[in-house]
Design an enzyme around this catalytic site. Structure first.
Site: not given
Ligand code: TZP
Ligand code: MG
Length: 203
Positions: A39, A107, A136
Site C-alpha cells: 500500500r 473494500s 487510514k
C-alpha cells in the site's frame, strides 16, 4: 485461492526506505505470512512501481503479493493480485485489466457496498474499519463486530476484516464471521513475533 487467516499489509509510509520494506516483508514471511498487500498512498506511480518491483524481487517467490488501488501497477510489477477501494476502478474494470486468474479484492464499508461487491467477480470482500484506526486517512465510520456479522450474512465470498485489528481482538473478529484479518499497525513493531502470535491466536 486459499485465503490465510492473516493478511498482512505493508504501508510504505511506515518505512524509511525500500530496504526497510523488504526487511519487514522477510520478517513477516518468517512469521508465517504468505499473503502481503503493498500500500502506498503518497508516492507517485513511478515510485510505487519501483518499490513494488523491489518487493517482488526480494520476497515474491515466498508470498503472494497484492497491489493496493492500482490494477495497472499490479501487472507492471508482476504481482499476484490487486485490491480496489470504493474510489478506485470498479472491481469489473480492474478485472478486465488483470484478467481472470489474478486475485481481485474490494473494500466495502457498509451493507450496501457488500451487496454490490458480492455481485462482482472479486475473489474476496474486505469490510471495515471494524475498529478505530490511525492507519487510514478519513476512515469510514467504524462498523464494529456487528458490521462484520451483517457482512457475513450478505455474502458467501471470502470476507476479510480490516481496521484496528490487533492480537487482542482478532479472535472476536473471526468469530463474528470473517475468514481473515488484514492488519497494518499491529505487525510493525516485531513483525515476525506478531505474525506468529496472530497465527497462534487464529488457529
Ligand atoms: N482500510 C480500512 S481500515 C484501514 C484500511 C486500509 C487501515 C488498517 O490499519 P490498522 O493499522 O490495522 O488499523
Ligand atoms: Mg484503494
Amino acid at each position: 485461492m486459499e485465503l490465510p487467516r492473516l493478511y498482512a499489509i505493508l504501508d510504505a509510509s511506515s518505512f524509511p526506505d525500500t530496504e526497510a520494506v523488504c526487511a519487514c516483508a522477510k520478517d513477516l514471511f518468517l512469521g508465517g505470512v504468505n499473503l502481503l498487500q503493498y500500500r502506498n498512498k503518497s508516492g507517485s506511480a513511478r515510485q510505487m512501481l519501483e518499490q513494488a518491483q523491489e518487493l517482488k524481487r526480494c520476497i515474491g517467490g515466498c508470498v503472494k503479493l497484492i497491489m493496493n488501488d492500482r490494477a495497472d501497477l499490479c501487472l507492471a510489477a508482476g504481482f499476484d493480485g490487486v485490491h480496489v477501494g470504493q474510489e478506485d476502478l470498479s472491481p469489473e474494470s480492474a478485472r478486465k485489466i488483470v484478467g481472470p486468474n489474478l486475485w481481485l479484492g474490494a473494500s466495502t464499508h457498509n451493507p450496501e457496498q457488500v451487496k454490490e461487491a458480492d455481485k462482482t467477480s472479486t475473489d474476496y470482500i474486505a469490510i471495515g474499519p471494524v475498529f478505530p484506526t490511525s492507519s487510514k486517512e478519513k476512515p469510514d465510520p467504524v462498523i464494529d463486530l456487528e458490521g462484520v456479522r451483517k457482512a457475513r450474512a450478505l455474502t458467501r465470498k471470502r470476507l476479510v476484516a480490516i481496521g484496528g485489528i490487533t492480537r487482542a481482538n482478532a479472535r472476536s473478529v473471526i468469530e463474528a464471521g470473517a475468514d481473515s484479518v488484514a492488519v497494518i499497525s499491529d505487525l510493525l513493531k516485531e513483525p515476525r513475533k506478531s505474525a506468529e502470535d496472530f497465527f497462534r491466536i487464529l488457529r
